[in-house]
Design a protein around this motif. Structure first.
Motif, mmCIF file in Angstrom:
data_model
loop_
_atom_site.group_PDB
_atom_site.id
_atom_site.type_symbol
_atom_site.label_atom_id
_atom_site.label_comp_id
_atom_site.label_asym_id
_atom_site.label_seq_id
_atom_site.Cartn_x
_atom_site.Cartn_y
_atom_site.Cartn_z
ATOM 1 N N LEU A 33 3.402 -3.721 11.360
ATOM 2 C CA LEU A 33 1.996 -4.020 11.646
ATOM 3 C C LEU A 33 1.567 -5.400 11.157
ATOM 4 C CD1 LEU A 33 0.402 -0.564 10.722
ATOM 5 C CD2 LEU A 33 1.021 -1.419 12.986
ATOM 6 N N HIS A 34 2.498 -6.127 10.487
ATOM 7 C CA HIS A 34 2.217 -7.475 9.982
ATOM 8 C C HIS A 34 1.092 -7.471 8.953
ATOM 9 C CE1 HIS A 34 4.880 -9.051 13.094
ATOM 10 N NE2 HIS A 34 4.204 -8.359 13.989
ATOM 11 N N ILE A 35 1.106 -6.466 8.073
ATOM 12 C CA ILE A 35 0.152 -6.406 6.984
ATOM 13 C C ILE A 35 0.929 -6.174 5.685
ATOM 14 C CG2 ILE A 35 -1.762 -5.581 8.394
ATOM 15 C CD1 ILE A 35 -1.211 -2.765 7.409
ATOM 16 N N SER A 36 0.271 -6.315 4.562
ATOM 17 C CA SER A 36 0.939 -6.083 3.282
ATOM 18 C C SER A 36 1.036 -4.580 3.017
ATOM 19 C CB SER A 36 0.168 -6.753 2.147
ATOM 20 O OG SER A 36 -1.061 -6.074 1.920
ATOM 21 N N PRO A 37 2.001 -4.162 2.209
ATOM 22 C CA PRO A 37 2.063 -2.744 1.833
ATOM 23 C C PRO A 37 0.778 -2.264 1.161
ATOM 24 C CG PRO A 37 4.117 -3.841 1.269
ATOM 25 C CD PRO A 37 3.161 -4.918 1.696
ATOM 26 N N HIS A 38 0.142 -3.137 0.373
ATOM 27 C CA HIS A 38 -1.115 -2.737 -0.265
ATOM 28 C C HIS A 38 -2.185 -2.448 0.785
ATOM 29 C CE1 HIS A 38 -4.528 -2.583 -2.986
ATOM 30 N NE2 HIS A 38 -5.137 -3.453 -2.207
ATOM 31 N N GLU A 39 -2.270 -3.290 1.817
ATOM 32 C CA GLU A 39 -3.267 -3.074 2.863
ATOM 33 C C GLU A 39 -2.979 -1.781 3.609
ATOM 34 O OE1 GLU A 39 -6.646 -3.987 5.306
ATOM 35 O OE2 GLU A 39 -5.991 -4.403 3.259
ATOM 36 N N LEU A 40 -1.707 -1.504 3.888
ATOM 37 C CA LEU A 40 -1.362 -0.249 4.555
ATOM 38 C C LEU A 40 -1.745 0.940 3.676
ATOM 39 C CD1 LEU A 40 1.395 0.711 6.868
ATOM 40 C CD2 LEU A 40 1.271 2.050 4.765
ATOM 41 N N ALA A 41 -1.462 0.846 2.380
ATOM 42 C CA ALA A 41 -1.823 1.938 1.472
ATOM 43 C C ALA A 41 -3.333 2.155 1.457
ATOM 44 C CB ALA A 41 -1.307 1.645 0.070
ATOM 45 N N ARG A 42 -4.096 1.070 1.491
ATOM 46 C CA ARG A 42 -5.554 1.192 1.498
ATOM 47 C C ARG A 42 -6.045 1.854 2.780
ATOM 48 N NH1 ARG A 42 -9.966 -1.077 3.430
ATOM 49 N NH2 ARG A 42 -8.795 -2.563 4.705
ATOM 50 N N LEU A 43 -5.488 1.442 3.905
ATOM 51 C CA LEU A 43 -5.926 1.975 5.189
ATOM 52 C C LEU A 43 -5.547 3.441 5.382
ATOM 53 C CD1 LEU A 43 -5.058 -1.083 7.480
ATOM 54 C CD2 LEU A 43 -7.337 -0.318 6.786
ATOM 55 N N THR A 44 -4.500 3.878 4.703
ATOM 56 C CA THR A 44 -4.049 5.262 4.852
ATOM 57 C C THR A 44 -4.555 6.176 3.731
ATOM 58 O OG1 THR A 44 -1.983 4.706 3.715
ATOM 59 C CG2 THR A 44 -1.962 4.641 6.124
ATOM 60 N N GLY A 45 -5.356 5.646 2.822
ATOM 61 C CA GLY A 45 -5.947 6.472 1.784
ATOM 62 C C GLY A 45 -5.120 6.656 0.538
ATOM 63 N N LEU A 46 -4.034 5.899 0.393
ATOM 64 C CA LEU A 46 -3.163 6.094 -0.770
ATOM 65 C C LEU A 46 -3.694 5.425 -2.034
ATOM 66 C CD1 LEU A 46 0.420 5.674 0.771
ATOM 67 C CD2 LEU A 46 -0.884 7.777 0.366
ATOM 68 N N THR A 47 -4.738 4.627 -1.921
ATOM 69 C CA THR A 47 -5.278 3.929 -3.095
ATOM 70 C C THR A 47 -6.572 4.561 -3.605
ATOM 71 O OG1 THR A 47 -6.547 2.370 -1.742
ATOM 72 C CG2 THR A 47 -4.276 1.760 -2.285
ATOM 73 N N GLU A 48 -7.072 5.585 -2.940
ATOM 74 C CA GLU A 48 -8.407 6.090 -3.251
ATOM 75 C C GLU A 48 -8.498 6.775 -4.614
ATOM 76 O OE1 GLU A 48 -9.619 8.561 -0.028
ATOM 77 O OE2 GLU A 48 -10.176 6.867 1.261
ATOM 78 N N GLN A 49 -7.391 7.345 -5.104
ATOM 79 C CA GLN A 49 -7.444 8.096 -6.357
ATOM 80 C C GLN A 49 -7.185 7.230 -7.589
ATOM 81 O OE1 GLN A 49 -8.461 11.288 -6.310
ATOM 82 N NE2 GLN A 49 -8.678 10.959 -4.101
ATOM 83 N N ASP A 50 -6.966 5.940 -7.405
ATOM 84 C CA ASP A 50 -6.683 5.053 -8.527
ATOM 85 C C ASP A 50 -7.874 4.143 -8.766
ATOM 86 O OD1 ASP A 50 -4.275 3.997 -10.307
ATOM 87 O OD2 ASP A 50 -5.349 2.239 -9.555
ATOM 88 N N ARG A 51 -8.354 4.096 -9.992
ATOM 89 C CA ARG A 51 -9.560 3.316 -10.285
ATOM 90 C C ARG A 51 -9.350 1.824 -10.100
ATOM 91 N NH1 ARG A 51 -9.306 1.242 -15.470
ATOM 92 N NH2 ARG A 51 -7.622 2.046 -16.796
ATOM 93 N N LEU A 52 -8.065 1.371 -10.140
ATOM 94 C CA LEU A 52 -7.769 -0.047 -9.918
ATOM 95 C C LEU A 52 -7.404 -0.341 -8.470
ATOM 96 C CD1 LEU A 52 -5.668 -0.821 -13.131
ATOM 97 C CD2 LEU A 52 -8.099 -1.244 -12.735
ATOM 98 N N GLY A 53 -7.477 0.673 -7.621
ATOM 99 C CA GLY A 53 -7.190 0.466 -6.204
ATOM 100 C C GLY A 53 -5.721 0.245 -5.901
#
Length: 353
Positions: A33-53
């Motif tokens: 998708l030509h995005i960073s792994p962090h951006e993919l994690a954010r878009l898929t909801g994998l960062t929502e449970q961490d206070r530091l994102g």
């Protein structure tokens, strides 16, 4: 359980590869998708449970039902495919995975680092597997980072008959060196091929900033000078059969519990058992590993954690497995518990921690 507001399926996705880990799938999809792994994690909801994102490393151990639903919906996968990319399906067979899953379920997302027979993140890899199978999609985005590579008892790739690697061929650092707390190393770096090293090579101690990822291809010729012989390949296939879903759970749990406990005893008592069923090269590798990793608090303390080097780990597990297979286990273990040990007059008690 509805998908989180503002989240929609990607226009493109990928089919999971056999045995692929969550981190490996996310790296491949982010690359496509030509995005960073962090951006993919954010878009898929994998960062929502961490206070530091952040996308925590514990996500590769277990996902909540909501995380599975959101990730499956955005990536166009079946929820069962998403769960299969975590350690949770292995928990009924491999006790360290069961403990890690229980800790993550209880909210102790960092306690998994304490289990010495489970890597916090993927620590080993098969260069031939990462090279892909020759298909267009794997040529473009690499082969699978397998979930089983997080288990120290998986030391070789029977398909390609090579020991797993743990170092980058260029920077000579362990893969995922900077990734004990996060799902990916350098999660904000985009454009790095999934089969290339993401470890930072230099850190500026004044600013705290890192250089770009190493970027070396991990799909290289094997670094190990040795290849696993028939005996080690047979042991690895036996271990993989016990880990495979569908078979009886209790024999697998019992085998791995005994294997890990006895492997610790073998390391404590080495070289008393070095002649038991292993080659000279493997015995020397184990001895060198143990000499380097003697405890710093006490020169007589010896760690019983799993060696990261697959060649060393293979030698240790081969000795241990052959002890377990002995007709008379009490007799086989006699060499590991001689009279001077029992009386604590030969080896100080600290060696038995």
């Amino acid at each position: 359980m509805p998908m989180s507001p503002g989240r929609r399926p990607f226009g493109l996705s990928l089919d999971p590869l056999e045995g692929e880990s969550l981190a490996g799938f996310a790296l491949r999809l982010a690359h496509r998708l030509h995005i960073s792994p962090h951006e993919l994690a954010r878009l898929t909801g994998l960062t929502e449970q961490d206070r530091l994102g952040r996308a925590r490393a514990s996500l590769s151990t277990r996902l909540t039902p909501a995380e599975i639903k959101n990730f499956a919906a955005t990536t166009r996968l079946d929820p069962r495919e998403v769960r299969a990319m975590t350690l949770e399906p292995l928990a009924s067979r491999y006790p360290p995975a069961a403990r890690s899953v229980a800790n993550v379920r209880a909210g102790n997302v960092y306690s998994m680092h304490a289990d010495r027979w489970l890597f916090p993140t993927t620590a080993r890899y098969c260069p031939r597997c990462l090279a892909g199978d020759g298909s267009d999609i794997q040529h473009a985005h690499g082969g699978p980072w397998q979930i089983l590579w997080r288990l120290p008892v998986v030391f070789a790739c029977p398909r390609h008959e090579v020991f797993l690697e743990h170092l980058c061929p260029r920077c000579q650092k362990p893969v995922n060196f900077s990734n004990r707390a996060q799902l990916f190393p350098r999660p904000a770096a985009s454009g790095v091929h999934p089969a290339h090293c993401r470890t930072s090579t230099v850190r500026d101690t004044k600013t705290g900033r890192h250089d770009d990822p190493c970027g070396a291809s991990l799909a290289h010729d094997p670094l190990h000078h040795h290849r696993p012989g028939p005996g080690l390949l047979a042991l690895q296939r036996k271990i993989l059969r016990l880990l495979r879903p569908g078979g009886p759970k209790q024999p697998a749990q019992q085998y791995f519990t005994e294997l890990i406990l006895l492997a610790g005893l073998v390391m404590i008592c080495w070289p008393r058992v070095q002649a038991v069923g292993t080659t000279r090269q493997l015995a020397e590798a184990v001895a060198q590993h143990l000499a380097i990793h003697e405890g710093t608090d006490s020169p007589l303390y010896r760690s019983t954690g799993a060696p990261v080097d697959a060649f060393v780990c293979a030698g240790l597990l081969q000795v241990t497995d052959r002890l377990l297979a002995a007709d008379d286990l009490r007799e086989a273990l006699a060499a590991l518990a001689p009279e001077e040990n029992r009386n604590r007059s030969g080896i100080p008690p600290t060696r038995h921690l």
